[in-house]
Scaffold this motif. Sequence first.
Motif, PDB file in Angstrom:
ATOM      1  N   MET A   1     -14.107  -3.534   2.368  1.00 43.33           N
ATOM      2  CA  MET A   1     -15.068  -3.917   1.317  1.00 43.33           C
ATOM      3  C   MET A   1     -14.865  -3.079   0.048  1.00 43.33           C
ATOM      4  O   MET A   1     -14.889  -3.611  -1.064  1.00 43.33           O
ATOM      5  N   ILE A   2     -14.627  -1.770   0.230  1.00 40.34           N
ATOM      6  CA  ILE A   2     -14.493  -0.896  -0.934  1.00 40.34           C
ATOM      7  C   ILE A   2     -13.264  -1.311  -1.766  1.00 40.34           C
ATOM      8  O   ILE A   2     -13.296  -1.289  -3.002  1.00 40.34           O
ATOM      9  N   THR A   3     -12.198  -1.750  -1.074  1.00 43.21           N
ATOM     10  CA  THR A   3     -11.000  -2.223  -1.790  1.00 43.21           C
ATOM     11  C   THR A   3     -11.358  -3.445  -2.630  1.00 43.21           C
ATOM     12  O   THR A   3     -10.956  -3.557  -3.793  1.00 43.21           O
ATOM     13  N   MET A   4     -12.137  -4.347  -2.041  1.00 36.52           N
ATOM     14  CA  MET A   4     -12.498  -5.582  -2.768  1.00 36.52           C
ATOM     15  C   MET A   4     -13.366  -5.264  -3.987  1.00 36.52           C
ATOM     16  O   MET A   4     -13.214  -5.870  -5.046  1.00 36.52           O
ATOM     17  N   VAL A   5     -14.287  -4.290  -3.831  1.00 28.04           N
ATOM     18  CA  VAL A   5     -15.146  -3.901  -4.958  1.00 28.04           C
ATOM     19  C   VAL A   5     -14.293  -3.317  -6.093  1.00 28.04           C
ATOM     20  O   VAL A   5     -14.478  -3.648  -7.272  1.00 28.04           O
ATOM     21  N   ILE A   6     -13.312  -2.481  -5.732  1.00 29.03           N
ATOM     22  CA  ILE A   6     -12.432  -1.890  -6.758  1.00 29.03           C
ATOM     23  C   ILE A   6     -11.582  -2.989  -7.406  1.00 29.03           C
ATOM     24  O   ILE A   6     -11.438  -3.046  -8.638  1.00 29.03           O
ATOM     25  N   GLN A   7     -11.029  -3.883  -6.582  1.00 33.18           N
ATOM     26  CA  GLN A   7     -10.197  -4.965  -7.140  1.00 33.18           C
ATOM     27  C   GLN A   7     -10.993  -5.830  -8.115  1.00 33.18           C
ATOM     28  O   GLN A   7     -10.502  -6.206  -9.185  1.00 33.18           O
ATOM     29  N   GLU A   8     -12.264  -6.130  -7.735  1.00 31.95           N
ATOM     30  CA  GLU A   8     -13.087  -6.981  -8.598  1.00 31.95           C
ATOM     31  C   GLU A   8     -13.476  -6.247  -9.889  1.00 31.95           C
ATOM     32  O   GLU A   8     -13.537  -6.845 -10.965  1.00 31.95           O
ATOM     33  N   THR A   9     -13.713  -4.940  -9.775  1.00 30.48           N
ATOM     34  CA  THR A   9     -14.024  -4.146 -10.968  1.00 30.48           C
ATOM     35  C   THR A   9     -12.816  -4.109 -11.900  1.00 30.48           C
ATOM     36  O   THR A   9     -12.948  -4.303 -13.121  1.00 30.48           O
ATOM     37  N   LEU A  10     -11.626  -3.905 -11.328  1.00 29.70           N
ATOM     38  CA  LEU A  10     -10.407  -3.880 -12.153  1.00 29.70           C
ATOM     39  C   LEU A  10     -10.094  -5.265 -12.718  1.00 29.70           C
ATOM     40  O   LEU A  10      -9.400  -5.396 -13.719  1.00 29.70           O
ATOM     41  N   ARG A  11     -10.600  -6.306 -12.069  1.00 30.66           N
ATOM     42  CA  ARG A  11     -10.401  -7.669 -12.614  1.00 30.66           C
ATOM     43  C   ARG A  11     -11.267  -7.864 -13.862  1.00 30.66           C
ATOM     44  O   ARG A  11     -10.762  -8.223 -14.929  1.00 30.66           O
ATOM     45  N   LEU A  12     -12.557  -7.592 -13.741  1.00 31.66           N
ATOM     46  CA  LEU A  12     -13.457  -7.872 -14.871  1.00 31.66           C
ATOM     47  C   LEU A  12     -13.337  -6.837 -15.983  1.00 31.66           C
ATOM     48  O   LEU A  12     -13.515  -7.162 -17.157  1.00 31.66           O
ATOM     49  N   TYR A  13     -13.046  -5.597 -15.617  1.00 27.47           N
ATOM     50  CA  TYR A  13     -12.949  -4.530 -16.625  1.00 27.47           C
ATOM     51  C   TYR A  13     -11.647  -3.745 -16.440  1.00 27.47           C
ATOM     52  O   TYR A  13     -11.673  -2.563 -16.077  1.00 27.47           O
ATOM     53  N   PRO A  14     -10.498  -4.388 -16.658  1.00 29.27           N
ATOM     54  CA  PRO A  14      -9.221  -3.671 -16.483  1.00 29.27           C
ATOM     55  C   PRO A  14      -9.108  -2.555 -17.510  1.00 29.27           C
ATOM     56  O   PRO A  14      -9.196  -2.809 -18.716  1.00 29.27           O
ATOM     57  N   LEU A  95      -1.542   5.720  -5.892  1.00 25.80           N
ATOM     58  CA  LEU A  95      -2.328   6.952  -6.004  1.00 25.80           C
ATOM     59  C   LEU A  95      -3.701   6.630  -6.614  1.00 25.80           C
ATOM     60  O   LEU A  95      -4.739   7.104  -6.132  1.00 25.80           O
ATOM     61  N   ALA A  96      -3.716   5.802  -7.666  1.00 23.73           N
ATOM     62  CA  ALA A  96      -4.982   5.462  -8.329  1.00 23.73           C
ATOM     63  C   ALA A  96      -5.940   4.784  -7.348  1.00 23.73           C
ATOM     64  O   ALA A  96      -7.135   5.110  -7.306  1.00 23.73           O
ATOM     65  N   MET A  97      -5.425   3.856  -6.523  1.00 26.34           N
ATOM     66  CA  MET A  97      -6.295   3.150  -5.568  1.00 26.34           C
ATOM     67  C   MET A  97      -6.847   4.137  -4.531  1.00 26.34           C
ATOM     68  O   MET A  97      -8.034   4.088  -4.190  1.00 26.34           O
ATOM     69  N   VAL A  98      -5.985   5.048  -4.050  1.00 30.53           N
ATOM     70  CA  VAL A  98      -6.456   6.026  -3.052  1.00 30.53           C
ATOM     71  C   VAL A  98      -7.510   6.936  -3.681  1.00 30.53           C
ATOM     72  O   VAL A  98      -8.568   7.194  -3.082  1.00 30.53           O
ATOM     73  N   GLU A  99      -7.233   7.407  -4.916  1.00 26.38           N
ATOM     74  CA  GLU A  99      -8.206   8.296  -5.598  1.00 26.38           C
ATOM     75  C   GLU A  99      -9.556   7.591  -5.743  1.00 26.38           C
ATOM     76  O   GLU A  99     -10.606   8.177  -5.485  1.00 26.38           O
ATOM     77  N   LEU A 100      -9.515   6.320  -6.181  1.00 28.07           N
ATOM     78  CA  LEU A 100     -10.761   5.581  -6.381  1.00 28.07           C
ATOM     79  C   LEU A 100     -11.539   5.449  -5.077  1.00 28.07           C
ATOM     80  O   LEU A 100     -12.761   5.626  -5.033  1.00 28.07           O
ATOM     81  N   LYS A 101     -10.814   5.154  -3.988  1.00 29.64           N
ATOM     82  CA  LYS A 101     -11.495   4.992  -2.692  1.00 29.64           C
ATOM     83  C   LYS A 101     -12.078   6.317  -2.212  1.00 29.64           C
ATOM     84  O   LYS A 101     -13.206   6.358  -1.713  1.00 29.64           O
ATOM     85  N   VAL A 102     -11.329   7.411  -2.384  1.00 30.34           N
ATOM     86  CA  VAL A 102     -11.819   8.723  -1.931  1.00 30.34           C
ATOM     87  C   VAL A 102     -13.068   9.106  -2.725  1.00 30.34           C
ATOM     88  O   VAL A 102     -14.106   9.470  -2.158  1.00 30.34           O
ATOM     89  N   VAL A 103     -12.984   9.000  -4.065  1.00 29.25           N
ATOM     90  CA  VAL A 103     -14.112   9.423  -4.912  1.00 29.25           C
ATOM     91  C   VAL A 103     -15.348   8.556  -4.620  1.00 29.25           C
ATOM     92  O   VAL A 103     -16.451   9.076  -4.413  1.00 29.25           O
ATOM     93  N   LEU A 104     -15.145   7.229  -4.554  1.00 33.67           N
ATOM     94  CA  LEU A 104     -16.292   6.348  -4.293  1.00 33.67           C
ATOM     95  C   LEU A 104     -16.913   6.637  -2.926  1.00 33.67           C
ATOM     96  O   LEU A 104     -18.140   6.711  -2.794  1.00 33.67           O
ATOM     97  N   SER A 105     -16.057   6.815  -1.905  1.00 31.33           N
ATOM     98  CA  SER A 105     -16.583   7.081  -0.555  1.00 31.33           C
ATOM     99  C   SER A 105     -17.369   8.383  -0.520  1.00 31.33           C
ATOM    100  O   SER A 105     -18.443   8.455   0.086  1.00 31.33           O
ATOM    101  N   LEU A 106     -16.844   9.414  -1.201  1.00 26.75           N
ATOM    102  CA  LEU A 106     -17.554  10.707  -1.200  1.00 26.75           C
ATOM    103  C   LEU A 106     -18.906  10.578  -1.902  1.00 26.75           C
ATOM    104  O   LEU A 106     -19.920  11.081  -1.412  1.00 26.75           O
ATOM    105  N   VAL A 107     -18.921   9.892  -3.052  1.00 26.37           N
ATOM    106  CA  VAL A 107     -20.188   9.732  -3.784  1.00 26.37           C
ATOM    107  C   VAL A 107     -21.178   8.925  -2.935  1.00 26.37           C
ATOM    108  O   VAL A 107     -22.342   9.318  -2.765  1.00 26.37           O
ATOM    109  N   LEU A 108     -20.690   7.800  -2.353  1.00 25.16           N
ATOM    110  CA  LEU A 108     -21.590   6.933  -1.588  1.00 25.16           C
ATOM    111  C   LEU A 108     -22.078   7.591  -0.301  1.00 25.16           C
ATOM    112  O   LEU A 108     -23.139   7.241   0.215  1.00 25.16           O
ATOM    113  N   SER A 109     -21.309   8.574   0.220  1.00 27.82           N
ATOM    114  CA  SER A 109     -21.749   9.234   1.452  1.00 27.82           C
ATOM    115  C   SER A 109     -22.875  10.234   1.176  1.00 27.82           C
ATOM    116  O   SER A 109     -23.591  10.633   2.085  1.00 27.82           O
TER     117      SER A 109
END
Length: 143
Positions: A1-14, A95-109
């Motif tokens: 799910m987190i990948t899809m949220v990032i992909q959709e964010t990069l789609r609307l606001y690249p 690297l950017a995708m991994v960084e985004l997932k790590v940062v988002l997961s840490l904040v959301l946790s």
Amino acid sequence: MITMVIQETLRLYPPAAFVAREALNDLKIGSLNIPKGTNIRIPVALAHRDPVVWGPNSVRFDPGRFANGIAGACKAPHMYIPFGVGARTCAGQNLAMVELKVVLSLVLSKFEFALSPNYVHRPAFRLTIEPGNGVPLILKKLY
Ligand code: HEM
């Protein structure tokens, strides 16, 4: 799910507003004649919102459209280019995708967050596409 949220964010606001290329030879694309030496800018956000490619709800934030990957989300996968395209595609995209997932997961946790009522939706096309008035958030610590 987190990948899809990032992909959709990069789609609307690249973040990268344009992908730039130079024509190395005279080209004809459809009815368009492009002389050698022309600088071409591909407006990424426009490609990402084209309803012919993304369907009638192309401007709606809907991470679920990526449930079956990029090919399942749009009619022409080369129209999804937040990291560019071809031989000069972004060298740091994994690297950017991994960084985004790590940062988002840490904040959301640790936090629950919502947009502040003071938020004004004003995407600004500068060197990158960025929130024109910032993104004030209301953070609540989870524990
Ligand atoms: C969300 C984050 C990022 C986005 C949206 C992004 C986007 C882009 C885009 C659109 C291009 C141009 C590609 C093209 O012309 O086809 C690019 C190139 C490049 N990016 Fe990124 N990038 C991101 C993060 C990173 C990171 C973290 C690094 C390095 C650690 C990086 C390194 C590069 C490099 C070296 C190029 C030039 C590649 C070349 O010309 O061969 N990027 N990026």
